[in-house]
Write an enzyme that holds these catalytic residues in place. Structure first.
Site, PDB file in Angstrom:
ATOM      1  N   LEU A  13     -12.466 -37.390  28.041  1.00  0.00           N
ATOM      2  CA  LEU A  13     -13.278 -36.615  28.976  1.00  0.00           C
ATOM      3  C   LEU A  13     -14.557 -36.128  28.311  1.00  0.00           C
ATOM      4  O   LEU A  13     -15.640 -36.170  28.918  1.00  0.00           O
ATOM      5  CB  LEU A  13     -12.469 -35.426  29.511  1.00  0.00           C
ATOM      6  CG  LEU A  13     -13.235 -34.465  30.409  1.00  0.00           C
ATOM      7  CD1 LEU A  13     -13.771 -35.169  31.658  1.00  0.00           C
ATOM      8  CD2 LEU A  13     -12.361 -33.277  30.818  1.00  0.00           C
ATOM      9  N   ASP A  36     -13.201 -26.802  15.314  1.00  0.00           N
ATOM     10  CA  ASP A  36     -11.742 -26.828  15.448  1.00  0.00           C
ATOM     11  C   ASP A  36     -11.358 -25.551  16.196  1.00  0.00           C
ATOM     12  O   ASP A  36     -11.557 -24.437  15.688  1.00  0.00           O
ATOM     13  CB  ASP A  36     -11.109 -26.875  14.047  1.00  0.00           C
ATOM     14  CG  ASP A  36      -9.587 -26.920  14.115  1.00  0.00           C
ATOM     15  OD1 ASP A  36      -9.013 -26.495  15.152  1.00  0.00           O
ATOM     16  OD2 ASP A  36      -8.965 -27.355  13.139  1.00  0.00           O
ATOM     17  N   ILE A  37     -10.838 -25.704  17.393  1.00  0.00           N
ATOM     18  CA  ILE A  37     -10.619 -24.523  18.246  1.00  0.00           C
ATOM     19  C   ILE A  37      -9.476 -23.635  17.756  1.00  0.00           C
ATOM     20  O   ILE A  37      -9.248 -22.563  18.310  1.00  0.00           O
ATOM     21  CB  ILE A  37     -10.406 -24.905  19.735  1.00  0.00           C
ATOM     22  CG1 ILE A  37      -9.152 -25.784  19.928  1.00  0.00           C
ATOM     23  CG2 ILE A  37     -11.640 -25.570  20.300  1.00  0.00           C
ATOM     24  CD1 ILE A  37      -8.741 -25.951  21.387  1.00  0.00           C
ATOM     25  N   THR A 101      -3.282 -30.207  34.053  1.00  0.00           N
ATOM     26  CA  THR A 101      -2.615 -31.488  34.293  1.00  0.00           C
ATOM     27  C   THR A 101      -1.600 -31.458  35.440  1.00  0.00           C
ATOM     28  O   THR A 101      -1.042 -30.394  35.751  1.00  0.00           O
ATOM     29  CB  THR A 101      -1.872 -31.890  32.993  1.00  0.00           C
ATOM     30  OG1 THR A 101      -1.009 -32.983  33.255  1.00  0.00           O
ATOM     31  CG2 THR A 101      -1.014 -30.753  32.444  1.00  0.00           C
ATOM     32  N   ASP A 102      -1.338 -32.622  35.999  1.00  0.00           N
ATOM     33  CA  ASP A 102      -0.260 -32.770  36.993  1.00  0.00           C
ATOM     34  C   ASP A 102       1.113 -32.515  36.359  1.00  0.00           C
ATOM     35  O   ASP A 102       2.086 -32.294  37.081  1.00  0.00           O
ATOM     36  CB  ASP A 102      -0.293 -34.182  37.619  1.00  0.00           C
ATOM     37  CG  ASP A 102      -0.255 -35.296  36.578  1.00  0.00           C
ATOM     38  OD1 ASP A 102      -0.735 -35.079  35.452  1.00  0.00           O
ATOM     39  OD2 ASP A 102       0.254 -36.393  36.889  1.00  0.00           O
ATOM     40  N   TYR A 125       4.425 -30.431  26.549  1.00  0.00           N
ATOM     41  CA  TYR A 125       2.989 -30.520  26.858  1.00  0.00           C
ATOM     42  C   TYR A 125       2.659 -29.782  28.164  1.00  0.00           C
ATOM     43  O   TYR A 125       1.763 -28.923  28.212  1.00  0.00           O
ATOM     44  CB  TYR A 125       2.593 -31.996  26.947  1.00  0.00           C
ATOM     45  CG  TYR A 125       1.249 -32.271  27.564  1.00  0.00           C
ATOM     46  CD1 TYR A 125       0.067 -32.065  26.854  1.00  0.00           C
ATOM     47  CD2 TYR A 125       1.151 -32.749  28.875  1.00  0.00           C
ATOM     48  CE1 TYR A 125      -1.172 -32.330  27.433  1.00  0.00           C
ATOM     49  CE2 TYR A 125      -0.080 -33.021  29.458  1.00  0.00           C
ATOM     50  CZ  TYR A 125      -1.236 -32.803  28.731  1.00  0.00           C
ATOM     51  OH  TYR A 125      -2.458 -33.063  29.306  1.00  0.00           O
ATOM     52  N   LYS A 129       0.337 -26.393  28.831  1.00  0.00           N
ATOM     53  CA  LYS A 129      -0.843 -26.399  29.706  1.00  0.00           C
ATOM     54  C   LYS A 129      -0.721 -25.333  30.798  1.00  0.00           C
ATOM     55  O   LYS A 129      -1.708 -24.705  31.181  1.00  0.00           O
ATOM     56  CB  LYS A 129      -1.036 -27.790  30.334  1.00  0.00           C
ATOM     57  CG  LYS A 129      -1.257 -28.924  29.346  1.00  0.00           C
ATOM     58  CD  LYS A 129      -2.522 -28.796  28.530  1.00  0.00           C
ATOM     59  CE  LYS A 129      -3.759 -29.076  29.337  1.00  0.00           C
ATOM     60  NZ  LYS A 129      -4.984 -29.045  28.479  1.00  0.00           N
TER      61      LYS A 129
HETATM   62  N1  LIG Z   1      -5.683 -38.135  29.671  1.00  0.00           N
HETATM   63  C1  LIG Z   1      -5.048 -37.795  30.798  1.00  0.00           C
HETATM   64  O1  LIG Z   1      -4.474 -38.652  31.501  1.00  0.00           O
HETATM   65  C2  LIG Z   1      -5.028 -36.365  31.252  1.00  0.00           C
HETATM   66  C3  LIG Z   1      -4.342 -36.060  32.431  1.00  0.00           C
HETATM   67  C4  LIG Z   1      -4.319 -34.722  32.855  1.00  0.00           C
HETATM   68  C5  LIG Z   1      -4.979 -33.750  32.133  1.00  0.00           C
HETATM   69  N2  LIG Z   1      -5.623 -34.080  30.983  1.00  0.00           N
HETATM   70  C6  LIG Z   1      -6.310 -33.009  30.235  1.00  0.00           C
HETATM   71  O2  LIG Z   1      -7.680 -33.332  30.178  1.00  0.00           O
HETATM   72  C7  LIG Z   1      -8.250 -32.806  28.976  1.00  0.00           C
HETATM   73  C8  LIG Z   1      -8.998 -33.919  28.256  1.00  0.00           C
HETATM   74  O3  LIG Z   1      -8.087 -34.987  27.991  1.00  0.00           O
HETATM   75  P1  LIG Z   1      -8.549 -36.335  27.308  1.00  0.00           P
HETATM   76  O4  LIG Z   1      -7.900 -37.450  28.043  1.00  0.00           O
HETATM   77  O5  LIG Z   1     -10.029 -36.340  27.118  1.00  0.00           O
HETATM   78  O6  LIG Z   1      -7.798 -36.170  25.911  1.00  0.00           O
HETATM   79  P2  LIG Z   1      -8.184 -36.780  24.491  1.00  0.00           P
HETATM   80  O7  LIG Z   1      -8.907 -38.058  24.662  1.00  0.00           O
HETATM   81  O8  LIG Z   1      -6.929 -36.750  23.691  1.00  0.00           O
HETATM   82  O9  LIG Z   1      -9.210 -35.714  23.928  1.00  0.00           O
HETATM   83  C9  LIG Z   1      -8.796 -34.474  23.418  1.00  0.00           C
HETATM   84  C10 LIG Z   1      -9.724 -34.149  22.281  1.00  0.00           C
HETATM   85  O10 LIG Z   1      -9.346 -32.877  21.751  1.00  0.00           O
HETATM   86  C11 LIG Z   1      -9.481 -32.968  20.346  1.00  0.00           C
HETATM   87  N3  LIG Z   1      -8.733 -31.932  19.669  1.00  0.00           N
HETATM   88  C12 LIG Z   1      -7.407 -31.889  19.356  1.00  0.00           C
HETATM   89  N4  LIG Z   1      -7.144 -30.776  18.661  1.00  0.00           N
HETATM   90  C13 LIG Z   1      -8.310 -30.097  18.532  1.00  0.00           C
HETATM   91  C14 LIG Z   1      -8.680 -28.888  17.893  1.00  0.00           C
HETATM   92  N5  LIG Z   1      -7.791 -28.147  17.219  1.00  0.00           N
HETATM   93  N6  LIG Z   1      -9.972 -28.491  17.959  1.00  0.00           N
HETATM   94  C15 LIG Z   1     -10.886 -29.229  18.613  1.00  0.00           C
HETATM   95  N7  LIG Z   1     -10.609 -30.405  19.210  1.00  0.00           N
HETATM   96  C16 LIG Z   1      -9.322 -30.828  19.171  1.00  0.00           C
HETATM   97  C17 LIG Z   1      -8.968 -34.362  20.015  1.00  0.00           C
HETATM   98  O11 LIG Z   1      -9.378 -34.757  18.733  1.00  0.00           O
HETATM   99  P3  LIG Z   1      -8.439 -35.754  17.879  1.00  0.00           P
HETATM  100  O12 LIG Z   1      -8.217 -36.955  18.752  1.00  0.00           O
HETATM  101  O13 LIG Z   1      -9.242 -36.007  16.665  1.00  0.00           O
HETATM  102  O14 LIG Z   1      -7.169 -34.987  17.632  1.00  0.00           O
HETATM  103  C18 LIG Z   1      -9.644 -35.166  21.128  1.00  0.00           C
HETATM  104  O15 LIG Z   1     -10.947 -35.553  20.753  1.00  0.00           O
HETATM  105  C19 LIG Z   1      -7.081 -32.228  28.191  1.00  0.00           C
HETATM  106  O16 LIG Z   1      -7.035 -30.849  28.429  1.00  0.00           O
HETATM  107  C20 LIG Z   1      -5.850 -32.865  28.806  1.00  0.00           C
HETATM  108  O17 LIG Z   1      -4.723 -32.036  28.685  1.00  0.00           O
HETATM  109  C21 LIG Z   1      -5.678 -35.360  30.528  1.00  0.00           C
END
Ligand SMILES: NC(=O)c1ccc[n+]([C@@H]2O[C@H](COP(=O)([O-])OP(=O)(O)OC[C@H]3O[C@@H](n4cnc5c(N)ncnc54)[C@H](OP(=O)(O)O)[C@@H]3O)[C@@H](O)[C@H]2O)c1
Length: 288
Positions: A13, A36-37, A101-102, A125, A129
């Protein structure tokens, strides 16, 4: 000019947010190595330096399966870090947008989930959330739930399928988990529109079409074949999720209704197949 600070800027995203910044927004996108959050001093430094008007927290521990054996780390990133970010947002008078998330639902509904439907996560997870949602909503923040994100450039179901279709004759895909696949670019655009409206509370954003992972795979396969991106050989085979034993339980039926969001933003429903087709084109271009 609204300054929007994005955490997790290198995630799926996060990357789409960078590509779809509308006029009137100044985006500061920070990767995990830049912010790093879980580190309060890094959060403080980012707020001091950028003085954001909005935070989009796109950072999270998102590996649903690995979450089951990393409960403390999931709590630290998905819950405790949200508290810290929110505390700084309050201190600097910035608005807060949390992505959810769903998987906060248990999948027992028979209609697409609405924002005020009862939540009951089935895995670590989803539980984390939901806790984060409560923290953000208590401070009048904005929570946007989404589901089954896909894009052309990041590790996700679309890219996994396209790689498998190229390399395997038969691809087995579960047919007993149903949801609403969502184009990550469309979500990014919606988030900016909600920010423009200064929204608060919970909204759902999804692709709008209800289907199983198997249905989704068939759609991808059909389009990829039409575009000559994969060879004819691969056969998509529906299977039960029992054939793929996993630690994390998943809701069997978790489509999200996006009606509230469409009404609030006065949106026409988007063309789901066109969005998927465009992402497959982008995937193909990325391989040239
Ligand atoms: N993907 C889906 O299907 C989906 C569905 C529903 C909701 N969501 C939500 O949508 C949001 C974005 O998802 P996404 O698909 O973009 O996930 P993603 O590709 O896994 O991206 C998450 C990012 O957060 C980073 N991260 C992890 N720990 C961190 C920390 N301590 N400090 C700063 N950054 C950190 C990760 O870095 P590293 O990879 O280096 O760890 C990664 O770049 C999330 O909140 C997720 O829960 C996603």
């Amino acid at each position: 000019m609204a300054i929007v600070l994005v955490t997790g800027g290198e995630g799926q995203l996060g990357q789409e947010l960078k590509q779809h910044v509308p006029q009137g927004h100044d985006l500061v996108s920070l990767s995990k190595s830049q912010l790093d959050i879980t580190q309060d001093e890094q959060i403080a430094a980012a707020f001091e330096r950028y003085q954001p008007d909005w935070i989009i927290n796109a950072a999270a521990f998102t590996d649903v399966e690995a979450s089951e054996s990393n409960v403390e780390l999931v709590q630290t990133i998905n819950v405790e870090a949200v508290k810290s970010l929110l505390a700084y947002a309050n201190k600097f008078q910035a608005r807060f947008l949390q992505i959810s998330t769903d998987y906060v639902f248990d999948g027992k509904s028979s209609e697409p989930y609405k924002e005020d439907d009862k939540t009951k996560p089935m895995n670590v997870y989803g539980d984390s959330k939901l806790k984060a949602e409560g923290i953000v909503l208590a401070e009048k923040g904005l929570v946007v739930r989404t589901s089954w994100l896909y894009s052309s450039h990041h590790k996700n179901f679309l890219d996994t399928m396209l790689r498998l279709f190229e390399n395997q004759k038969e691809v087995k895909v579960v047919n007993d988990q149903v949801g609403t696949p969502t184009n990550a670019a469309s979500l990014a655009k919606i988030l900016f529109r909600l920010i423009d409206q200064n929204a608060d509370g919970i909204f759902h954003w999804s692709g709008g079409l209800v289907m199983s992972w198997y249905d989704f795979a068939c759609q991808i396969h059909g389009l990829a074949l039409d575009k000559g991106l994969v060879s004819v050989g691969a056969k998509v085979v529906p299977v039960d999720s029992q054939g793929f034993p996993q630690k994390a339980k998943r809701p069997a039926w978790s489509p999200l209704s996006r009606k509230k969001c469409c009404d609030f933003l006065d949106l026409e429903p988007n063309a789901w197949r066109e969005e998927l087709s465009q992402e497959i084109d982008l995937y193909g271009k990325g391989k040239l």
